[in-house]
Design a protein around this motif. Sequence first.
Motif, PDB file in Angstrom:
ATOM      1  N   ALA A  61       0.770  -1.436  -0.125  1.00 53.52           N
ATOM      2  CA  ALA A  61      -0.007  -0.164  -0.042  1.00 53.52           C
ATOM      3  C   ALA A  61       0.911   1.534  -0.044  1.00 53.52           C
ATOM      4  CB  ALA A  61      -0.841  -0.089   0.945  1.00 53.52           C
ATOM      5  N   ASP A  62       1.909   1.412   0.827  1.00 57.19           N
ATOM      6  CA  ASP A  62       2.737   2.266   0.878  1.00 57.19           C
ATOM      7  C   ASP A  62       3.583   2.710  -0.511  1.00 57.19           C
ATOM      8  OD1 ASP A  62       4.041   4.642   2.352  1.00 57.19           O
ATOM      9  OD2 ASP A  62       5.948   3.446   1.895  1.00 57.19           O
ATOM     10  N   TRP A  63       3.859   1.503  -0.974  1.00 58.96           N
ATOM     11  CA  TRP A  63       4.515   1.690  -2.606  1.00 58.96           C
ATOM     12  C   TRP A  63       3.251   2.123  -3.440  1.00 58.96           C
ATOM     13  CZ3 TRP A  63       3.569  -0.281  -7.225  1.00 58.96           C
ATOM     14  CH2 TRP A  63       4.725  -0.118  -8.227  1.00 58.96           C
ATOM     15  N   LEU A  64       2.387   1.638  -3.372  1.00 62.43           N
ATOM     16  CA  LEU A  64       1.403   2.225  -4.485  1.00 62.43           C
ATOM     17  C   LEU A  64       0.973   3.777  -3.973  1.00 62.43           C
ATOM     18  CD1 LEU A  64      -1.423  -0.641  -4.443  1.00 62.43           C
ATOM     19  CD2 LEU A  64       0.028   0.041  -6.349  1.00 62.43           C
ATOM     20  N   ARG A  65       1.104   3.998  -2.945  1.00 66.96           N
ATOM     21  CA  ARG A  65       0.853   5.560  -2.682  1.00 66.96           C
ATOM     22  C   ARG A  65       2.069   6.482  -3.341  1.00 66.96           C
ATOM     23  NH1 ARG A  65       3.427   8.923   0.651  1.00 66.96           N
ATOM     24  NH2 ARG A  65       4.592   7.227   1.636  1.00 66.96           N
ATOM     25  N   ARG A  66       3.093   5.968  -3.176  1.00 64.92           N
ATOM     26  CA  ARG A  66       4.426   6.655  -3.605  1.00 64.92           C
ATOM     27  C   ARG A  66       4.314   6.628  -5.128  1.00 64.92           C
ATOM     28  NH1 ARG A  66       8.463   4.367  -2.401  1.00 64.92           N
ATOM     29  NH2 ARG A  66       7.719   2.510  -1.174  1.00 64.92           N
ATOM     30  N   HIS A  67       4.089   5.276  -5.593  1.00 62.34           N
ATOM     31  CA  HIS A  67       4.233   5.158  -7.294  1.00 62.34           C
ATOM     32  C   HIS A  67       3.090   5.940  -7.728  1.00 62.34           C
ATOM     33  CE1 HIS A  67       4.401   3.087 -10.990  1.00 62.34           C
ATOM     34  NE2 HIS A  67       3.033   2.867 -10.932  1.00 62.34           N
ATOM     35  N   TYR A  68       1.925   6.058  -7.417  1.00 64.41           N
ATOM     36  CA  TYR A  68       0.738   6.739  -7.883  1.00 64.41           C
ATOM     37  C   TYR A  68       1.233   8.141  -7.903  1.00 64.41           C
ATOM     38  CZ  TYR A  68      -2.223   2.577  -8.310  1.00 64.41           C
ATOM     39  OH  TYR A  68      -2.630   1.265  -8.542  1.00 64.41           O
ATOM     40  N   TRP A  69       1.647   8.621  -6.701  1.00 65.86           N
ATOM     41  CA  TRP A  69       1.958  10.242  -6.811  1.00 65.86           C
ATOM     42  C   TRP A  69       3.148  10.537  -7.840  1.00 65.86           C
ATOM     43  CZ3 TRP A  69       6.820  12.345  -4.840  1.00 65.86           C
ATOM     44  CH2 TRP A  69       6.727  13.663  -4.533  1.00 65.86           C
ATOM     45  N   GLN A  70       4.108   9.571  -7.597  1.00 64.05           N
ATOM     46  CA  GLN A  70       5.082  10.021  -8.673  1.00 64.05           C
ATOM     47  C   GLN A  70       4.768   9.873 -10.089  1.00 64.05           C
ATOM     48  OE1 GLN A  70       7.936   7.022  -7.471  1.00 64.05           O
ATOM     49  NE2 GLN A  70       8.849   8.211  -5.544  1.00 64.05           N
ATOM     50  N   ARG A  71       3.786   9.049 -10.473  1.00 65.32           N
ATOM     51  CA  ARG A  71       3.438   8.944 -11.914  1.00 65.32           C
ATOM     52  C   ARG A  71       2.502   9.793 -12.329  1.00 65.32           C
ATOM     53  NH1 ARG A  71       1.517   3.055 -14.929  1.00 65.32           N
ATOM     54  NH2 ARG A  71       1.330   4.044 -16.807  1.00 65.32           N
ATOM     55  N   TYR A  72       1.619  10.216 -11.591  1.00 67.46           N
ATOM     56  CA  TYR A  72       0.560  10.979 -11.966  1.00 67.46           C
ATOM     57  C   TYR A  72       0.354  12.168 -11.161  1.00 67.46           C
ATOM     58  CZ  TYR A  72      -1.123   6.445 -13.720  1.00 67.46           C
ATOM     59  OH  TYR A  72      -1.232   5.146 -14.118  1.00 67.46           O
ATOM     60  N   GLY A  73       1.370  12.621 -10.435  1.00 72.41           N
ATOM     61  CA  GLY A  73       1.346  13.939  -9.661  1.00 72.41           C
ATOM     62  C   GLY A  73       0.345  13.797  -8.398  1.00 72.41           C
ATOM     63  N   ALA A  74      -0.599  12.871  -8.160  1.00 75.46           N
ATOM     64  CA  ALA A  74      -1.195  12.716  -6.829  1.00 75.46           C
ATOM     65  C   ALA A  74      -1.713  11.191  -6.969  1.00 75.46           C
ATOM     66  CB  ALA A  74      -2.514  13.605  -7.143  1.00 75.46           C
ATOM     67  N   THR A  75      -1.751  11.018  -5.430  1.00 73.48           N
ATOM     68  CA  THR A  75      -2.069   9.383  -5.246  1.00 73.48           C
ATOM     69  C   THR A  75      -3.397   9.198  -5.573  1.00 73.48           C
ATOM     70  OG1 THR A  75      -0.514   9.314  -3.471  1.00 73.48           O
ATOM     71  CG2 THR A  75      -2.505   7.800  -3.287  1.00 73.48           C
ATOM     72  N   LEU A  76      -4.337  10.315  -5.355  1.00 74.05           N
ATOM     73  CA  LEU A  76      -5.832   9.873  -5.872  1.00 74.05           C
ATOM     74  C   LEU A  76      -5.891   9.824  -7.212  1.00 74.05           C
ATOM     75  CD1 LEU A  76      -8.664  10.320  -5.073  1.00 74.05           C
ATOM     76  CD2 LEU A  76      -8.394  12.877  -5.425  1.00 74.05           C
ATOM     77  N   LEU A  77      -5.270  10.371  -8.075  1.00 71.29           N
ATOM     78  CA  LEU A  77      -5.367  10.244  -9.542  1.00 71.29           C
ATOM     79  C   LEU A  77      -5.054   8.863 -10.183  1.00 71.29           C
ATOM     80  CD1 LEU A  77      -4.248  13.342 -11.615  1.00 71.29           C
ATOM     81  CD2 LEU A  77      -6.318  12.366 -11.246  1.00 71.29           C
TER      82      LEU A  77
END
Length: 215
Positions: free
Chosen positions: A46-62
Amino acid sequence: MPTRTHTWLFDLDDTLHHAHRHVFPVIDGEMTRWIADRLAVPAEEADWLRRHYWQRYGATLLGLIRHHPDIDPDAFLTAVHPLPRLLAPTHPAAGLKRTLARLPGRKVLYTNGPTYYGEAMLAALGISRHFVRVIGVDALDHLPKPFIRSYRRLCRQLRLQPRRCIMVEDSIANLRTAKRLGMKTVWLRRHRRGHAAADVLLSALHHLPLRRAWQ
C-alpha cells in the motif's frame, strides 16, 4: 506593486504553513492505511502504491481513480484528512498574517487537498479573512495541479484572467503550468538556483510583497 485587479493564487501546504513538519506525515500514513484496507494489500504494498501513484500521476488520488475506478474519491479525501489530527499543532510560515495583510489584490487558496481541509487550515492559522475563496481538488472534478485542465477550470469558476494572476507555490511543477497559461509566478524554496518557470524566487514567504516583478 500589484494593483487591486490582480488575484493572488496561493498554494497551501509548504507555502502558507510547514506541512512537512506534521501534516504530510499524518496524511501519508492515512493514505497507506486506507489503500491497504480498501485494496486488501499488505501495508508495504500500500505504501509503495501511494508513492508510485504520486510519482507517476502527480497525486495518489489520480492513480487510484485510474486503476481502481470503484473507489469513492471523496471518501478517500475525507479519510486521509482527519482534521483534529491535522490542525494540532499548526506550523505557519514566518510573518504569515502580516504578509497577507499588506498584499494588495484578491487572494484565493488553490489546493490539491479537499476544500474543507483548506478552509479549516486557514481558520486554524487565523488567516481566513484574507481569502475570498478556497478551491480544493474536489471542486475541480478531482483533477489536481499541475494538470492544465485544473487551472482552466479554476479560472472559469472564478472568472479569472490568467495574465492578471500571481501564483505562489513551493512546487516548480505547478508553476510550470501557471507560467504556460500566462500567470506570474513566485517560487518558494531555500536554495538560490532559479527556474525559467519562476518569475521570482523567494527563500521565505514574508519577503512578499514584491516591488518590480509585476510591472
